[in-house]
Design an enzyme around this catalytic site. Structure first.
Site, PDB file in Angstrom:
ATOM      1  N   GLY A  76       0.689  -1.191  -0.035  1.00 16.52           N
ATOM      2  CA  GLY A  76      -0.025   0.027   0.044  1.00 16.52           C
ATOM      3  C   GLY A  76       0.865   1.334   0.167  1.00 16.52           C
ATOM      4  CB  THR A  77       3.768   2.334   2.090  1.00 10.72           C
ATOM      5  OG1 THR A  77       3.242   1.970   3.110  1.00 10.72           O
ATOM      6  CG2 THR A  77       4.715   3.611   1.674  1.00 10.72           C
ATOM      7  CG  ASN A 155      -5.670   3.935   8.572  1.00  7.70           C
ATOM      8  OD1 ASN A 155      -6.217   4.797   8.155  1.00  7.70           O
ATOM      9  ND2 ASN A 155      -4.809   4.023   9.331  1.00  7.70           N
ATOM     10  CD  GLN A 183      -6.920  -1.251   7.021  1.00  9.65           C
ATOM     11  OE1 GLN A 183      -7.521  -2.374   7.075  1.00  9.65           O
ATOM     12  NE2 GLN A 183      -5.675  -0.880   7.345  1.00  9.65           N
ATOM     13  CG  HIS A 205       0.324  -6.645   4.522  1.00 11.42           C
ATOM     14  ND1 HIS A 205       0.079  -6.299   5.702  1.00 11.42           N
ATOM     15  CD2 HIS A 205       0.175  -5.642   3.730  1.00 11.42           C
ATOM     16  CE1 HIS A 205       0.558  -4.563   5.712  1.00 11.42           C
ATOM     17  NE2 HIS A 205       0.595  -4.618   4.435  1.00 11.42           N
ATOM     18  CB  THR A 239      12.483  -9.602 -11.241  1.00 10.79           C
ATOM     19  OG1 THR A 239      13.989  -9.129 -11.821  1.00 10.79           O
ATOM     20  CG2 THR A 239      12.034 -11.005 -11.589  1.00 10.79           C
ATOM     21  CB  CYS A 327       2.252   3.427   8.978  1.00 11.01           C
ATOM     22  SG  CYS A 327       2.283   1.748   7.807  1.00 11.01           S
TER      23      CYS A 327
END
Length: 393
Positions: A76-77, A155, A183, A205, A239, A327
């Protein structure tokens, strides 16, 4: 003592099917999917199949003349940073951006950095329930506005935001809109095209998928500069993680198959937890209770208690929860989201300081049980009683 994990907004454990899918993919020994030889093509096929399946599940259009694009990122970041940087380019001086006052640190922190680099940033206020005021948008949009970014679901409070309404006004004005749906994806239906946004962020995640992979949906035809450089013609050089993409596809497909049941069950369990806490703690307040919320997120303010002392005591008693965004967990300052909802910000009926200073976030996952919720409520109430007894003269 059995630990109870109620911090799924920070991260969710991967489901067994996801773990197995990643392990099986790693056993295939895939080559670099960018390679032109047969081994590269063999790796590229499952990567593109995963990309199409995930994009389709989120309401993107892939079978049109200018198809929407799903860019795989590390999470997400990165997706949020890519979205904002993509439309500002290498030199943000003189550019204008609008965000909300309750964005995740990966948006709010980047906005502060962009201001240091010469951009102008306006922040949309929220109402006392934590809902972004769409009616304030028209006053801040300018001829040089290059992007509006408003999250889809908060969030910390779980409050859903009027993104479709904001996107409709911005599209009328020719301004691209980005939404951080991290979220929401995996908890409630998301339709990229119906939202009307130009870019949408999500992360594996947060929906019981693998850590280390996320996505940025980009509207077809939108010209967006790459965040990273090093591979000519690539939006994201490097990659591609075929194995993680397969794991993310598995997580999304599991969510699709169980979507209605998961959402209903988590909502019932969230309400069950809140009811128990409100019944046993007269000074407890459910933040954003008057707004439409995510089914798995509960922010409860324990007026008169210190959130950090409460969180640490609960951790010792085997309950994992949060004082706000993971975070920003290293900060001892009150949550910017809750402060934006507070009476000190001039909001009539806004949160008072006692609620803000005593607020904890509890977030449920796909495997959370009713027994865990009942046990957690007992432990939380016992800790509150103990901490309050220490305050008595």
């Amino acid at each position: 003592m059995q630990r109870i994990y109620l911090d799924h907004n920070a991260t969710t454990p991967p489901l067994p099917e996801v773990t197995q899918a990643v392990a099986d993919a790693m056993g295939q020994g895939y080559a670099n999917p960018s390679s032109q030889h047969d081994d590269g093509r063999r790796a590229r096929r499952p990567l593109e199949q995963a990309r199409d399946a995930i994009a389709t599940a989120l309401g993107a259009s892939t079978a049109v003349m200018t198809p929407d694009t799903l860019l795989f990122t590390s999470g997400g970041t990165e997706s949020n940073n890519h979205a904002l940087r993509a439309l500002l380019g290498d030199d943000p001086r003189g550019r204008h951006v609008v965000i909300s006052a309750i964005e995740h640190p990966s948006i709010a922190g980047l906005a502060e950095q962009l201001e240091r680099e010469g951009a102008t940033v306006d922040r949309l206020p929220v109402d006392p329930q934590g809902r972004v005021r769409a009616d304030a948008l028209a006053a801040v949009l300018r001829a040089d506005t290059c992007l509006v970014s408003v999250m889809l679901g908060n969030n910390e409070t779980g409050v859903l935001q009027p993104v479709a309404e904001i996107a409709k006004e911005c599209r009328r004005r020719g301004v691209p809109v980005h939404t951080d749906a991290t979220q929401v994806v995996g908890k409630m239906p998301v339709d990229f095209r119906r939202l009307g946004v130009s870019m949408l962020t999500f992360a594996g995640h947060k929906l019981h998928g693998p850590c280390g992979i996320g996505g940025l949906l980009i509207e077809g035809g939108l010209q967006a500069a790459p965040l990273l450089h090093g591979q000519p013609g690539s939006q994201r050089p490097g990659t591609a993680p075929v194995e993680l993409a397969i794991g993310l596809q598995t997580a999304v497909e599991l969510w699709q198959a169980e979507q209605a049941e998961r959402e209903s069950r988590m909502r019932l369990l969230r309400d069950r937890l809140e009811a128990a806490l409100l019944a046993g703690e007269p000074q407890a307040v459910v933040v954003g209770a008057g707004a439409e919320r995510l089914p798995h997120t509960s922010c409860v303010g324990f007026r008169g208690l210190d959130r950090q002392a409460l969180q640490m005591a609960l951790d010792r008693q085997g309950v994992a929860c949060s004082t706000g965004s993971a975070c920003a967990s290293g900060s001892s300052e009150p949550s910017p989201t809750l402060l934006a909802m507070g009476a000190d910000g001039g909001l009539a009926g806004g949160l008072d300081e006692g609620v803000i200073r005593g607020a904890l976030r509890f977030s449920l996952g796909a495997a959370t049980t009713a027994a865990e919720i009942d046990d957690a409520a007992e432990r939380i109430l016992a800790i509150c009683k103990r901490l309050r007894s220490r305050q008595e003269p």
